[in-house]
Motif scaffolding. Structure first.
Motif, PDB file in Angstrom:
ATOM      1  N   ILE A  53       0.863  -1.191   0.000  1.00 53.49           N
ATOM      2  CA  ILE A  53       0.000   0.000   0.000  1.00 53.49           C
ATOM      3  C   ILE A  53       0.894   1.235   0.000  1.00 53.49           C
ATOM      4  CG2 ILE A  53      -1.777   1.299   1.241  1.00 53.49           C
ATOM      5  CD1 ILE A  53      -2.533  -1.301   2.679  1.00 53.49           C
ATOM      6  N   GLU A  54       0.605   2.143  -0.895  1.00 52.37           N
ATOM      7  CA  GLU A  54       1.338   3.414  -0.902  1.00 52.37           C
ATOM      8  C   GLU A  54       0.318   4.553  -0.878  1.00 52.37           C
ATOM      9  OE1 GLU A  54       5.060   5.712  -2.359  1.00 52.37           O
ATOM     10  OE2 GLU A  54       4.686   3.866  -3.418  1.00 52.37           O
ATOM     11  N   THR A  55       0.563   5.515   0.014  1.00 56.19           N
ATOM     12  CA  THR A  55      -0.390   6.624   0.132  1.00 56.19           C
ATOM     13  C   THR A  55       0.223   7.938  -0.324  1.00 56.19           C
ATOM     14  OG1 THR A  55      -1.417   5.542   2.019  1.00 56.19           O
ATOM     15  CG2 THR A  55      -1.885   7.864   1.729  1.00 56.19           C
ATOM     16  N   LEU A  56      -0.455   8.581  -1.227  1.00 53.54           N
ATOM     17  CA  LEU A  56      -0.029   9.886  -1.709  1.00 53.54           C
ATOM     18  C   LEU A  56      -1.043  10.927  -1.223  1.00 53.54           C
ATOM     19  CD1 LEU A  56       0.566   8.937  -5.473  1.00 53.54           C
ATOM     20  CD2 LEU A  56       2.129   8.610  -3.563  1.00 53.54           C
ATOM     21  N   THR A  57      -0.579  11.884  -0.453  1.00 45.56           N
ATOM     22  CA  THR A  57      -1.489  12.929   0.028  1.00 45.56           C
ATOM     23  C   THR A  57      -1.171  14.249  -0.663  1.00 45.56           C
ATOM     24  OG1 THR A  57      -1.820  11.921   2.195  1.00 45.56           O
ATOM     25  CG2 THR A  57      -2.166  14.284   2.046  1.00 45.56           C
ATOM     26  N   LEU A  58      -2.185  14.813  -1.295  1.00 47.83           N
ATOM     27  CA  LEU A  58      -1.992  16.092  -1.966  1.00 47.83           C
ATOM     28  C   LEU A  58      -2.364  17.239  -1.029  1.00 47.83           C
ATOM     29  CD1 LEU A  58      -2.634  14.019  -4.449  1.00 47.83           C
ATOM     30  CD2 LEU A  58      -2.776  16.148  -5.735  1.00 47.83           C
ATOM     31  N   ILE A  59      -1.561  18.285  -1.074  1.00 48.98           N
ATOM     32  CA  ILE A  59      -1.967  19.505  -0.377  1.00 48.98           C
ATOM     33  C   ILE A  59      -1.902  20.674  -1.359  1.00 48.98           C
ATOM     34  CG2 ILE A  59      -1.348  18.753   1.963  1.00 48.98           C
ATOM     35  CD1 ILE A  59       1.202  20.207   1.774  1.00 48.98           C
ATOM     36  N   ASP A  60      -2.698  21.659  -1.054  1.00 49.17           N
ATOM     37  CA  ASP A  60      -2.849  22.801  -1.959  1.00 49.17           C
ATOM     38  C   ASP A  60      -1.985  23.938  -1.423  1.00 49.17           C
ATOM     39  OD1 ASP A  60      -3.726  25.136  -3.165  1.00 49.17           O
ATOM     40  OD2 ASP A  60      -5.835  24.540  -3.200  1.00 49.17           O
ATOM     41  N   VAL A  61      -0.987  24.310  -2.192  1.00 45.67           N
ATOM     42  CA  VAL A  61      -0.005  25.284  -1.716  1.00 45.67           C
ATOM     43  C   VAL A  61      -0.649  26.597  -1.240  1.00 45.67           C
ATOM     44  CG1 VAL A  61       0.541  26.265  -4.006  1.00 45.67           C
ATOM     45  CG2 VAL A  61       2.252  26.289  -2.221  1.00 45.67           C
ATOM     46  N   SER A  62      -1.670  27.048  -1.934  1.00 44.24           N
ATOM     47  CA  SER A  62      -2.208  28.365  -1.564  1.00 44.24           C
ATOM     48  C   SER A  62      -3.219  28.303  -0.417  1.00 44.24           C
ATOM     49  CB  SER A  62      -2.826  29.051  -2.791  1.00 44.24           C
ATOM     50  OG  SER A  62      -3.909  28.307  -3.254  1.00 44.24           O
ATOM     51  N   ARG A  63      -3.647  27.100  -0.007  1.00 42.22           N
ATOM     52  CA  ARG A  63      -4.642  27.022   1.075  1.00 42.22           C
ATOM     53  C   ARG A  63      -4.112  26.258   2.288  1.00 42.22           C
ATOM     54  NH1 ARG A  63      -9.847  24.362  -0.473  1.00 42.22           N
ATOM     55  NH2 ARG A  63      -8.492  22.889  -1.551  1.00 42.22           N
ATOM     56  N   TYR A  64      -2.846  25.903   2.268  1.00 34.54           N
ATOM     57  CA  TYR A  64      -2.319  25.020   3.321  1.00 34.54           C
ATOM     58  C   TYR A  64      -2.616  25.546   4.729  1.00 34.54           C
ATOM     59  CZ  TYR A  64       0.934  22.418   6.241  1.00 34.54           C
ATOM     60  OH  TYR A  64       1.477  21.655   7.244  1.00 34.54           O
ATOM     61  N   ASP A  65      -2.263  26.798   4.979  1.00 25.04           N
ATOM     62  CA  ASP A  65      -2.425  27.357   6.336  1.00 25.04           C
ATOM     63  C   ASP A  65      -3.876  27.292   6.792  1.00 25.04           C
ATOM     64  OD1 ASP A  65       0.208  27.958   6.747  1.00 25.04           O
ATOM     65  OD2 ASP A  65       0.062  29.909   5.764  1.00 25.04           O
ATOM     66  N   LYS A  66      -4.757  27.778   5.947  1.00 23.95           N
ATOM     67  CA  LYS A  66      -6.182  27.829   6.324  1.00 23.95           C
ATOM     68  C   LYS A  66      -6.762  26.438   6.517  1.00 23.95           C
ATOM     69  CE  LYS A  66      -7.747  32.269   4.593  1.00 23.95           C
ATOM     70  NZ  LYS A  66      -8.559  32.980   3.608  1.00 23.95           N
ATOM     71  N   LEU A  67      -6.411  25.518   5.648  1.00 24.07           N
ATOM     72  CA  LEU A  67      -6.960  24.157   5.754  1.00 24.07           C
ATOM     73  C   LEU A  67      -6.448  23.462   7.020  1.00 24.07           C
ATOM     74  CD1 LEU A  67      -6.812  22.818   2.064  1.00 24.07           C
ATOM     75  CD2 LEU A  67      -8.730  23.862   3.242  1.00 24.07           C
ATOM     76  N   MET A  68      -5.177  23.663   7.332  1.00 24.58           N
ATOM     77  CA  MET A  68      -4.622  23.057   8.545  1.00 24.58           C
ATOM     78  C   MET A  68      -5.290  23.638   9.789  1.00 24.58           C
ATOM     79  SD  MET A  68      -2.369  20.660   8.395  1.00 24.58           S
ATOM     80  CE  MET A  68      -0.959  20.582   9.470  1.00 24.58           C
ATOM     81  N   GLU A  69      -5.593  24.906   9.725  1.00 24.77           N
ATOM     82  CA  GLU A  69      -6.190  25.581  10.879  1.00 24.77           C
ATOM     83  C   GLU A  69      -7.638  25.140  11.089  1.00 24.77           C
ATOM     84  OE1 GLU A  69      -7.721  30.056  11.905  1.00 24.77           O
ATOM     85  OE2 GLU A  69      -6.190  29.830  10.360  1.00 24.77           O
ATOM     86  N   LYS A  70      -8.390  24.983  10.002  1.00 23.99           N
ATOM     87  CA  LYS A  70      -9.836  24.768  10.128  1.00 23.99           C
ATOM     88  C   LYS A  70     -10.269  23.304  10.116  1.00 23.99           C
ATOM     89  CE  LYS A  70     -11.030  29.211   9.712  1.00 23.99           C
ATOM     90  NZ  LYS A  70     -11.577  29.969  10.831  1.00 23.99           N
ATOM     91  N   PHE A  71      -9.518  22.431   9.439  1.00 24.43           N
ATOM     92  CA  PHE A  71     -10.032  21.083   9.201  1.00 24.43           C
ATOM     93  C   PHE A  71      -9.085  20.005   9.744  1.00 24.43           C
ATOM     94  CE2 PHE A  71     -11.540  23.757   5.585  1.00 24.43           C
ATOM     95  CZ  PHE A  71     -12.855  23.853   5.997  1.00 24.43           C
ATOM     96  N   ARG A  72      -9.566  19.245  10.703  1.00 23.86           N
ATOM     97  CA  ARG A  72      -8.745  18.227  11.365  1.00 23.86           C
ATOM     98  C   ARG A  72      -8.299  17.108  10.421  1.00 23.86           C
ATOM     99  NH1 ARG A  72     -12.427  16.433  16.118  1.00 23.86           N
ATOM    100  NH2 ARG A  72     -10.971  14.696  16.188  1.00 23.86           N
TER     101      ARG A  72
END
Lengths: 200, 131
Positions: free
Chosen positions: A116-135
């Motif tokens: 099993i290999e997991t690839l997690t995408l994050i959005d460069v322009s929303r990283y801070d807000k998403l980390m702050e608001k969504f667990r």
């Protein structure tokens, strides 16, 4: 006996999972000569992502009516068994919904696939807000093998440096084995290393 | 099957204070319209929907996405104003069509009456594209 690897493509809502899979699947098939199948756990009542992958000539099987990490685990198992029996794929790619938890998926599929290999995408322009608001975002980063900072074409050098530092800091603490990649799925930047890593 | 199952991942959404709505709108037009005009009009509706969510919510959108199924089919996606409405797929711009289906899924940090109001307004705005 053939082997089937299971690649989970996850990431919060709108981080570019479907766009990434279109390119990933194309490269695995055309450049690496891999036989792949795609499973899509579309959110809600309409199969937007699954239909889009089909538009691009990819046969994506949809798992609807629930989340593969909880409500429809058995559907996921049934699909994997069916694909292995009928297609003998080298790789099965699962696109999760943007709010799926990873650990229950691992527990569900581990006995049916070889790796099993997991690839997690994050959005460069929303990283801070998403980390702050969504667990959910933390969970997706903590259990990833590869973290793909996506949409790098939308960030300037300074913004990119800041995000890279923040993500690295998080990974050092929570997921030291996680490998960081910078990509733009839409602009087809930085994908070679990700693809090569998957087929190694 | 109960509504909770259909509106899947309810528990996950609650954990992140998210809610969602789905719109499926089928249209038969009296007069043919160019695919490009329809795409542009829906793009404006989605952008305005996103701005509204930012305005009434905690300043961030989850994801608004969907499909416009005409003779050609395209996917759209909106996550913030900076990125705007992004499309996946190609259309023949000048091709005229008189039948289409629009599917919209919004997963957003707004719920209750406010979300119902926004859903209703979105449907009205889509309808205006064809009047």
């Amino acid at each position: 006996m053939f082997e089937t690897n299971f690649v989970i493509v996850t990431g919060f809502l709108g981080t570019g999972k479907t766009t990434f899979i279109i390119e990933l699947a194309k490269r695995l098939t055309e450049e690496k000569d891999k036989k792949i199948n795609i499973l899509v756990n579309d959110f809600g009542q309409i199969a937007i992502d699954g239909e889009t992958l089909n538009d691009f000539g990819m046969e994506a099987k949809r798992i609807t009516k629930g989340c593969v990490c909880c409500e429809v685990k058995q559907d996921l198992v049934a699909q994997i068994r069916d694909l292995k029996k009928n297609f003998e794929p080298d790789i099965i790619i699962l696109e999760t919904s943007g709010v799926a938890s990873l650990l229950p998926i691992y527990r569900t599929v581990e006995q049916y696939v070889d790796e099993i290999e997991t690839l997690t995408l994050i959005d460069v322009s929303r990283y801070d807000k998403l980390m702050e608001k969504f667990r959910t975002v933390e969970n997706q980063l903590t259990f990833a093998d590869r973290i793909l900072i996506n949409k790098i074409d939308l960030a300037d050098d300074e913004e990119m440096k800041k995000i890279e530092e923040k993500v690295s800091k998080f990974l050092n603490k929570e997921n030291p084995d996680g490998q960081l990649h910078k990509i733009s799925a839409r602009k087809k930047i930085g994908l070679e290393n990700v693809v090569s890593g998957i087929v190694q | 099957m109960n509504e909770k199952n259909l509106d899947h991942s309810h528990g996950h959404l609650e954990q992140d204070n998210l809610d969602s709505f789905t719109l499926i709108i089928e249209k038969k037009l009296d007069k043919k319209q160019e695919q490009e005009n329809i795409k542009n009009c829906i793009s404006k509706v989605i952008e305005s929907l996103g701005k509204k969510i930012i305005e009434v919510g905690p300043g961030i959108i989850g994801h608004i996405k969907g499909r416009i199924e005409m003779k050609d089919k395209i996917r759209f996606s909106f996550v913030d104003e900076k990125q705007g409405v992004e499309f996946e797929g190609n259309i023949n711009s000048e091709e005229k069509i008189d039948e289409l289906e629009i599917k919209i899924l919004a997963v957003v940090p707004v719920g209750g009456k406010e979300l119902k109001k926004i859903k209703k307004k979105t449907k009205e705005e889509v309808d205006k594209c064809f009047n």
